[in-house]
Write a protein that holds these residues in place. Structure first.
Motif, PDB file in Angstrom:
ATOM      1  N   ASP A  57      12.484 -21.194  17.777  1.00 65.54           N
ATOM      2  CA  ASP A  57      11.023 -20.577  18.035  1.00 65.54           C
ATOM      3  C   ASP A  57      10.059 -20.813  17.082  1.00 65.54           C
ATOM      4  O   ASP A  57       9.115 -19.991  17.034  1.00 65.54           O
ATOM      5  N   GLY A  58      10.125 -21.813  16.541  1.00 65.82           N
ATOM      6  CA  GLY A  58       8.773 -22.212  15.599  1.00 65.82           C
ATOM      7  C   GLY A  58       8.903 -21.642  14.337  1.00 65.82           C
ATOM      8  O   GLY A  58       7.830 -21.815  13.630  1.00 65.82           O
ATOM      9  N   VAL A  59      10.057 -21.141  13.975  1.00 65.50           N
ATOM     10  CA  VAL A  59      10.001 -20.373  12.530  1.00 65.50           C
ATOM     11  C   VAL A  59      11.396 -20.467  11.903  1.00 65.50           C
ATOM     12  O   VAL A  59      12.571 -20.676  12.735  1.00 65.50           O
ATOM     13  N   ILE A  60      11.458 -20.483  10.650  1.00 68.34           N
ATOM     14  CA  ILE A  60      12.710 -20.376   9.914  1.00 68.34           C
ATOM     15  C   ILE A  60      12.652 -18.984   9.295  1.00 68.34           C
ATOM     16  O   ILE A  60      12.008 -18.784   8.388  1.00 68.34           O
ATOM     17  N   GLU A  61      13.742 -18.302   9.757  1.00 71.14           N
ATOM     18  CA  GLU A  61      13.786 -16.830   9.173  1.00 71.14           C
ATOM     19  C   GLU A  61      15.046 -16.842   8.158  1.00 71.14           C
ATOM     20  O   GLU A  61      15.917 -17.417   8.385  1.00 71.14           O
ATOM     21  N   VAL A  62      15.032 -16.092   7.198  1.00 72.42           N
ATOM     22  CA  VAL A  62      15.849 -16.048   6.185  1.00 72.42           C
ATOM     23  C   VAL A  62      16.145 -14.659   5.658  1.00 72.42           C
ATOM     24  O   VAL A  62      15.130 -13.604   5.611  1.00 72.42           O
ATOM     25  N   GLU A  63      17.463 -14.249   5.431  1.00 70.20           N
ATOM     26  CA  GLU A  63      17.641 -12.968   4.907  1.00 70.20           C
ATOM     27  C   GLU A  63      18.571 -13.202   3.712  1.00 70.20           C
ATOM     28  O   GLU A  63      19.342 -14.098   3.612  1.00 70.20           O
ATOM     29  N   GLY A  64      18.411 -12.264   2.609  1.00 65.85           N
ATOM     30  CA  GLY A  64      19.260 -12.357   1.479  1.00 65.85           C
ATOM     31  C   GLY A  64      19.083 -11.324   0.442  1.00 65.85           C
ATOM     32  O   GLY A  64      18.594 -10.281   0.939  1.00 65.85           O
ATOM     33  N   LEU A  65      19.673 -11.339  -0.666  1.00 64.69           N
ATOM     34  CA  LEU A  65      19.813 -10.270  -1.728  1.00 64.69           C
ATOM     35  C   LEU A  65      19.362 -10.856  -3.110  1.00 64.69           C
ATOM     36  O   LEU A  65      19.818 -12.065  -3.458  1.00 64.69           O
ATOM     37  N   VAL A  66      18.898 -10.058  -3.842  1.00 67.13           N
ATOM     38  CA  VAL A  66      18.349 -10.438  -5.000  1.00 67.13           C
ATOM     39  C   VAL A  66      19.695 -10.478  -5.957  1.00 67.13           C
ATOM     40  O   VAL A  66      20.279  -9.658  -5.898  1.00 67.13           O
ATOM     41  N   ALA A  67      20.019 -11.561  -6.809  1.00 62.91           N
ATOM     42  CA  ALA A  67      21.120 -11.853  -7.555  1.00 62.91           C
ATOM     43  C   ALA A  67      20.607 -12.097  -8.790  1.00 62.91           C
ATOM     44  O   ALA A  67      19.596 -12.729  -9.237  1.00 62.91           O
ATOM     45  N   TYR A  68      21.236 -11.372 -10.020  1.00 64.20           N
ATOM     46  CA  TYR A  68      21.000 -11.318 -11.358  1.00 64.20           C
ATOM     47  C   TYR A  68      19.367 -10.981 -11.836  1.00 64.20           C
ATOM     48  O   TYR A  68      19.159 -11.412 -13.020  1.00 64.20           O
ATOM     49  N   GLY A  69      18.653 -10.402 -10.977  1.00 68.55           N
ATOM     50  CA  GLY A  69      17.307  -9.761 -11.067  1.00 68.55           C
ATOM     51  C   GLY A  69      17.042  -8.579 -10.826  1.00 68.55           C
ATOM     52  O   GLY A  69      18.227  -7.690 -10.192  1.00 68.55           O
ATOM     53  N   GLU A  70      15.890  -7.720 -11.056  1.00 67.85           N
ATOM     54  CA  GLU A  70      15.456  -6.544 -10.651  1.00 67.85           C
ATOM     55  C   GLU A  70      15.307  -6.428  -9.266  1.00 67.85           C
ATOM     56  O   GLU A  70      14.848  -7.397  -8.796  1.00 67.85           O
TER      57      GLU A  70
END
Length: 248
Positions: free
Chosen positions: A125-138
């Motif tokens: 639908d015209g968008v690139i969506e991303v989910e994730g988790l911070v690794a090795y940082g605050e």
């Protein structure tokens, strides 16, 4: 996880499981109690390090021995849940346990920096969506941006995102990237940005090797321009745009 090739090694003590704890301590489970000391040897320099405290180990591969012989194991050393928990601690050096092709317990040590470990990608639908988790940082909290940075030429393109502790979610529109297309092929790298800090997006904690050729995301089109997220050779998340030939 990548393994290294060594000649087969006869004999040696055998461990049931081996893990690197959050505090960089090697934890080994034996088939029966054993209090003898483990010795680690750097594969390149030959430097030896006794004990299970891994603090300060130089980068590279370390092979484990026990009671004068190689420490064998049936444990591949991989646990995604364990690696995700390990990555919750801010650190500049990552240590992983693995089993070599000869069955020896070994450690790989490498320098790391904060990034977002990608756990989900939707291209639609015209968008690139991303989910994730911070690794090795605050952890972070608050509004953020998902930023696409062209390797050559155009200005960055961004879309709304947010951090909630270690969780990240956001999307970036593909139309502005396509409108900036000036060559047959163009590449954009993706970053999470908050308070002027940019964190790369990548998937590095799983055991999938060569993601660039093995993982395929759906492509979208803006006119004749094909837009597809992909993994680079370093497992970073990027976007490739290419102009498709006209068909008669």
């Amino acid at each position: 996880m990548e393994t290294r090739r060594e000649a087969a090694v006869p004999g040696g003590r055998r461990a049931v499981t081996s893990r690197v704890d959050d505090n960089d301590t090697l934890r080994v489970e034996w088939p029966q109690p054993d209090d003898a000391e483990i010795v680690l040897r750097h594969a390149e320099t030959g430097e030896e390090r006794p004990g299970a405290d891994l603090t300060g180990l130089r980068a590279g591969i370390w092979l484990a021995s026990h009671r004068g012989g190689p420490l064998m194991t049936d444990d591949p050393g991989f646990s995604l849940d364990g690696l995700l928990t390990y990555a919750e601690t801010p650190r500049d050096r990552e240590i992983r346990a693995f089993r070599t092709t000869a069955g020896i317990l070994a450690l790989t040590v490498r320098e790391v920096g904060p990034y977002v470990e990608v756990t989900g990608v939707v291209s639609d639908d015209g968008v690139i969506e991303v989910e994730g988790l911070v690794a090795y940082g605050e952890p972070y909290a608050g509004p953020a941006r998902l930023v696409a940075v062209a390797r050559k030429g155009p200005e960055p393109v961004s879309g709304p995102a947010a951090f909630s502790g270690r969780r990240f979610g956001g999307g970036v529109p593909i139309a502005p990237m396509a409108e900036a297309q000036a060559r047959k092929r163009a590449f954009w790298d993706l970053h999470a940005e908050i308070a002027g800090v940019r964190l790369p997006l990548a998937t590095r904690l799983d055991d999938v090797t060569d993601k660039k050729t093995k993982v395929r995301f759906p492509a979208q089109h803006v006119g004749r321009i094909r837009v597809r997220p992909y993994y680079t050779e370093t497992d970073s998340l990027a976007v490739a745009l290419s102009v498709e030939e006209e068909t008669s």
